[in-house]
Design a protein around this motif. Sequence first.
Motif, PDB file in Angstrom:
ATOM      1  N   SER A  59       0.817  -1.229   0.000  1.00 47.83           N
ATOM      2  CA  SER A  59       0.000   0.000   0.000  1.00 47.83           C
ATOM      3  C   SER A  59       0.843   1.269   0.000  1.00 47.83           C
ATOM      4  O   SER A  59       0.395   2.312   0.432  1.00 47.83           O
ATOM      5  CB  SER A  59      -0.912  -0.006   1.228  1.00 47.83           C
ATOM      6  OG  SER A  59      -0.114   0.058   2.401  1.00 47.83           O
ATOM      7  N   SER A  76      -1.143   2.308  -3.244  1.00 51.80           N
ATOM      8  CA  SER A  76      -2.365   3.070  -2.926  1.00 51.80           C
ATOM      9  C   SER A  76      -2.862   3.818  -4.154  1.00 51.80           C
ATOM     10  O   SER A  76      -4.065   3.898  -4.401  1.00 51.80           O
ATOM     11  CB  SER A  76      -2.099   4.059  -1.793  1.00 51.80           C
ATOM     12  OG  SER A  76      -1.906   3.372  -0.590  1.00 51.80           O
ATOM     13  N   VAL A  87      -7.251  -2.888  14.682  1.00 54.16           N
ATOM     14  CA  VAL A  87      -6.857  -1.534  14.285  1.00 54.16           C
ATOM     15  C   VAL A  87      -5.320  -1.409  14.210  1.00 54.16           C
ATOM     16  O   VAL A  87      -4.789  -0.699  13.360  1.00 54.16           O
ATOM     17  CB  VAL A  87      -7.502  -0.467  15.220  1.00 54.16           C
ATOM     18  CG1 VAL A  87      -7.347  -0.809  16.652  1.00 54.16           C
ATOM     19  CG2 VAL A  87      -6.955   0.915  14.975  1.00 54.16           C
ATOM     20  N   ASN A 112      -4.025  -3.499  11.014  1.00 55.83           N
ATOM     21  CA  ASN A 112      -4.245  -2.828   9.719  1.00 55.83           C
ATOM     22  C   ASN A 112      -3.697  -1.397   9.699  1.00 55.83           C
ATOM     23  O   ASN A 112      -4.019  -0.624   8.808  1.00 55.83           O
ATOM     24  CB  ASN A 112      -5.751  -2.796   9.392  1.00 55.83           C
ATOM     25  CG  ASN A 112      -6.261  -4.181   8.993  1.00 55.83           C
ATOM     26  OD1 ASN A 112      -5.473  -5.096   8.796  1.00 55.83           O
ATOM     27  ND2 ASN A 112      -7.565  -4.321   8.878  1.00 55.83           N
ATOM     28  N   ARG A 113      -2.873  -1.069  10.708  1.00 57.02           N
ATOM     29  CA  ARG A 113      -2.407   0.322  10.783  1.00 57.02           C
ATOM     30  C   ARG A 113      -1.620   0.754   9.528  1.00 57.02           C
ATOM     31  O   ARG A 113      -1.855   1.806   8.954  1.00 57.02           O
ATOM     32  CB  ARG A 113      -1.524   0.521  12.016  1.00 57.02           C
ATOM     33  CG  ARG A 113      -0.982   1.942  12.009  1.00 57.02           C
ATOM     34  CD  ARG A 113       0.199   2.265  12.906  1.00 57.02           C
ATOM     35  NE  ARG A 113       0.624   1.322  13.881  1.00 57.02           N
ATOM     36  CZ  ARG A 113       1.894   0.885  13.978  1.00 57.02           C
ATOM     37  NH1 ARG A 113       2.811   1.293  13.110  1.00 57.02           N
ATOM     38  NH2 ARG A 113       2.232   0.032  14.911  1.00 57.02           N
ATOM     39  N   ASN A 169      -3.938   1.194   6.468  1.00 60.58           N
ATOM     40  CA  ASN A 169      -4.905   2.298   6.630  1.00 60.58           C
ATOM     41  C   ASN A 169      -4.227   3.670   6.609  1.00 60.58           C
ATOM     42  O   ASN A 169      -4.738   4.609   6.006  1.00 60.58           O
ATOM     43  CB  ASN A 169      -5.708   2.120   7.924  1.00 60.58           C
ATOM     44  CG  ASN A 169      -6.716   0.986   7.793  1.00 60.58           C
ATOM     45  OD1 ASN A 169      -7.094   0.610   6.678  1.00 60.58           O
ATOM     46  ND2 ASN A 169      -7.149   0.413   8.910  1.00 60.58           N
ATOM     47  N   ASN A 170      -3.058   3.758   7.250  1.00 63.09           N
ATOM     48  CA  ASN A 170      -2.325   5.037   7.232  1.00 63.09           C
ATOM     49  C   ASN A 170      -1.864   5.382   5.820  1.00 63.09           C
ATOM     50  O   ASN A 170      -1.917   6.541   5.401  1.00 63.09           O
ATOM     51  CB  ASN A 170      -1.114   4.993   8.172  1.00 63.09           C
ATOM     52  CG  ASN A 170      -1.528   5.028   9.638  1.00 63.09           C
ATOM     53  OD1 ASN A 170      -2.717   5.135   9.935  1.00 63.09           O
ATOM     54  ND2 ASN A 170      -0.575   4.936  10.545  1.00 63.09           N
ATOM     55  N   LEU A 226      -3.169   4.440   2.903  1.00 61.32           N
ATOM     56  CA  LEU A 226      -4.296   4.838   2.048  1.00 61.32           C
ATOM     57  C   LEU A 226      -4.781   6.238   2.421  1.00 61.32           C
ATOM     58  O   LEU A 226      -5.054   7.059   1.542  1.00 61.32           O
ATOM     59  CB  LEU A 226      -5.441   3.821   2.151  1.00 61.32           C
ATOM     60  CG  LEU A 226      -6.670   4.134   1.287  1.00 61.32           C
ATOM     61  CD1 LEU A 226      -6.314   4.178  -0.203  1.00 61.32           C
ATOM     62  CD2 LEU A 226      -7.792   3.119   1.516  1.00 61.32           C
ATOM     63  N   ALA A 227      -4.854   6.520   3.729  1.00 58.72           N
ATOM     64  CA  ALA A 227      -5.321   7.842   4.172  1.00 58.72           C
ATOM     65  C   ALA A 227      -4.369   8.933   3.653  1.00 58.72           C
ATOM     66  O   ALA A 227      -4.807   9.982   3.169  1.00 58.72           O
ATOM     67  CB  ALA A 227      -5.409   7.893   5.692  1.00 58.72           C
ATOM     68  N   THR A 241     -11.362  -1.802   0.131  1.00 61.04           N
ATOM     69  CA  THR A 241     -11.372  -2.444   1.453  1.00 61.04           C
ATOM     70  C   THR A 241      -9.924  -2.713   1.822  1.00 61.04           C
ATOM     71  O   THR A 241      -9.153  -3.185   0.973  1.00 61.04           O
ATOM     72  CB  THR A 241     -12.110  -3.799   1.382  1.00 61.04           C
ATOM     73  OG1 THR A 241     -13.347  -3.602   0.715  1.00 61.04           O
ATOM     74  CG2 THR A 241     -12.353  -4.363   2.763  1.00 61.04           C
ATOM     75  N   THR A 242      -9.546  -2.430   3.073  1.00 65.19           N
ATOM     76  CA  THR A 242      -8.153  -2.670   3.471  1.00 65.19           C
ATOM     77  C   THR A 242      -8.064  -3.920   4.337  1.00 65.19           C
ATOM     78  O   THR A 242      -9.059  -4.371   4.908  1.00 65.19           O
ATOM     79  CB  THR A 242      -7.602  -1.468   4.255  1.00 65.19           C
ATOM     80  OG1 THR A 242      -8.485  -1.211   5.359  1.00 65.19           O
ATOM     81  CG2 THR A 242      -7.513  -0.227   3.394  1.00 65.19           C
ATOM     82  N   ASN A 284      -4.773  -7.020   5.976  1.00 63.76           N
ATOM     83  CA  ASN A 284      -3.340  -7.317   6.100  1.00 63.76           C
ATOM     84  C   ASN A 284      -3.042  -8.714   5.560  1.00 63.76           C
ATOM     85  O   ASN A 284      -3.943  -9.523   5.370  1.00 63.76           O
ATOM     86  CB  ASN A 284      -2.883  -7.170   7.560  1.00 63.76           C
ATOM     87  CG  ASN A 284      -3.512  -8.200   8.456  1.00 63.76           C
ATOM     88  OD1 ASN A 284      -3.205  -9.392   8.374  1.00 63.76           O
ATOM     89  ND2 ASN A 284      -4.430  -7.752   9.318  1.00 63.76           N
TER      90      ASN A 284
END
Length: 802
Positions: free
Chosen positions: A14, A19, A57, A60-61, A64-65, A67-68, A88-89, A91
Amino acid sequence: MSKRRIKKVAIIGSGIMGSGIACHFANIGVEVLLLDIVPRELNDAEKAKGLTLEDKVVRNRIVNNALAASLKSKPSPIYHKDFANRITTGNLEDDIAKVADVDWIMEVVVERLDIKKQVFEKLEQHRTPGTLITSNTSGIPIKFMSEGRSEDFQKHFCGTHFFNPARYLKLFEVIPGPKTSQDVLDFLNGYGEQFLGKTSVIAKDTPAFIGNRIGIFGIQSLFHQVKELGLTIEEVDKLTGPVIGRPKSATFRTVDVVGLDTLVHVANGIYDNCPDDEAHELFKLPDFINTMMENKWLGSKTGQGFYKKVKGDNGKSEILSLDLETLDYRSKKRASFPTLELTKTVDKVIERFPILVKGKDKAGEFYRKNFAAMFAYVSHRIPEISDELYKIDDAMKAGFGWEHGPFQIWDAIGVEKGLEIMKAEGKTPAAWVNDMVASGNTSFYTVKDGATYYYDIDKKAQEKVPGQDSFIILDNIRKSNEVFKNSGVVVEDLGDGILNVEFQSKMNTIGGDVLAGLNKAIDIAEKDFAGLVVGNQGANFSVGANIGMIFMMAAEQEYDELNMAIKYFQDTMMRMRYSSIPTISAPHGMTLGGGCELSLHADKVVAAAETYMGLVEFGVGVIPGGGGSKEMALRAQDTFKKGDVELNTLQEYFLTIGMAKVSTSAYEAFDLGVLQKGKDIVVVNKDRQIATAKAQAKLMADQGYTQPVKRKDIKVLGKQALGMFLVGTDSMEASHYISEHDQKIANKLAYVMAGGDLSEPTKVSEQYLLDLEREAFLSLCTERKTLERIQHMLKTGKPLRN
């Protein structure tokens, strides 16, 4: 062959690239599963919350970080914020089994063969046989990656190399492995072009493939020439930017954006893996690059590279440049060359090359050295990296944003002239070029019957470039299919009873000659044709009305003539809407002001996904005067629902103009109300846009197009709306959110969109609103502050807040 459909993809990794690719698949409506590794330890925030490594959380940190961060980056990787919901994210430990139900798995992990092989090992345990599996590597040979994998894996495995940023750069290289099936290659080549909107190129499995092999050669070649010719980095960026059809960031600014480490990684890869390359030594890094790498001056990501942004004592930012002799940063120096001055009046980039190589100054010398090296290099890469020369041009245009590929530039200078320059610079072309000239072929490309042909080296003859049948290339048909021409437009017959009107003005601005051409095109179409497309293949659809002309008339107080000019614009837009044939607008790139108004008045809009559209007239101190203000009032009324607070709807449309909002993609233009859901459509591949617009015009004509009836039923709210708008602009001015002149413009717009100060809601005609709009536009042209804004825009290209 079974029809393959891509409904869901898995992207493994990602980072910036992963991403970005995930976002682009989401852009085209595909469901995406984005996976990355599980963190090895907790960060401080997680420790403070008392979380453990088992919490979802935390697991998947990383993904998620990443992608954000990608979704926040500028320019945005996504067409519309809602499209991110398609991603969808997860691991690689908890969610890897989910790759069993995707149609395509793409690996985008770190560029290390051992890691990639581990990832493929893991993926193969869960992959459903027959699923496409590809790697976005930019340089690791594909043959090494699939070693030891099953027969089915190898058959469906190849490289699919996107360029960063994945949304904006059009190159999509497909690189076969030793056992990749032809079906898979054909599918991916077609999918890249039709669905992802890319220029797909099937490359060979050679180091750095096509785009980077040639692109990095070009940059390395410049690194060595800078020293040799004693040029500054500003001079090189001036010589290698828009003047030769390259991006504004030219060479050194581009390296800063991409990251010097990325470039060095690819250059070293070519140096290590291409010992027989005749330009092998050129891939050795000059000393100044090694020093920059040691100092971590990698560009934007480390805050300094060839350029560095600093804040002065006065708090103002300044951009400093690196002096390559001393390796100190200094203030930027303006670069100018007499040769470049000679090209100022030459609008078409392709026509500048013969002038540039004749230059008598340092610029002329630079271009001769540069092109001689490039021409020699690309000629020797056939058949090593590609059998066909057009693929090299396609790769450079789509991957590096060049307007013309090396062989097209060589054609523009003249093949013989190119050979002469190479000889003078001590460069030798590949033998096939001399054979080509000896056999009587004088160019690499020719155009016949609206199609492009290229010189095929094996057949020693001109062959048709494949894949053009779904495109209409205006450059190829302009001369042969011309129906009418003036200084502002060319009207071409697209076939099947459909005409196209193509703007030919500077930046496709709309002035008197363009309007006359539009009217003439409608006349011809109504008499002898079935429909009309307004489309072009310039950098931008249109940056708006010719404000230079408006400024001249207003400054000389020729108000009657100005009134006539605005009325002519309005009348032409109304003809677009009320002609007896369907009219289609095909906007792309910047579609501002008058360009946007034209699209608002077409029967249908076929917009490229990359369309930046909006009514920006406030920036030059006026309101939309070509029917834009009227149209937004009309569209607001058309969306009034029963029991709706009508004022709120009207206010949204008012703010779109008042804040000069511009969409960052065609999908955002629907939110602004400048494109209409259920009527207008979006095309992801810009090359298909004119063909799609033609098909839409033909469809409307075939279904029995009826000339619309002029509208007299537009509900305006009068005093009730005007009062609300005036209170709003008053409080904004009082709180210094807008200037006094902004308030004056906003109040004029309010008067138009409210339909004047009528005592109660009333139904009016379009003409009534157009008259109000024209009056307001004219009165603003008598204001000194408006003239200052127009003059500032003409001089600097930037809006003035006064």
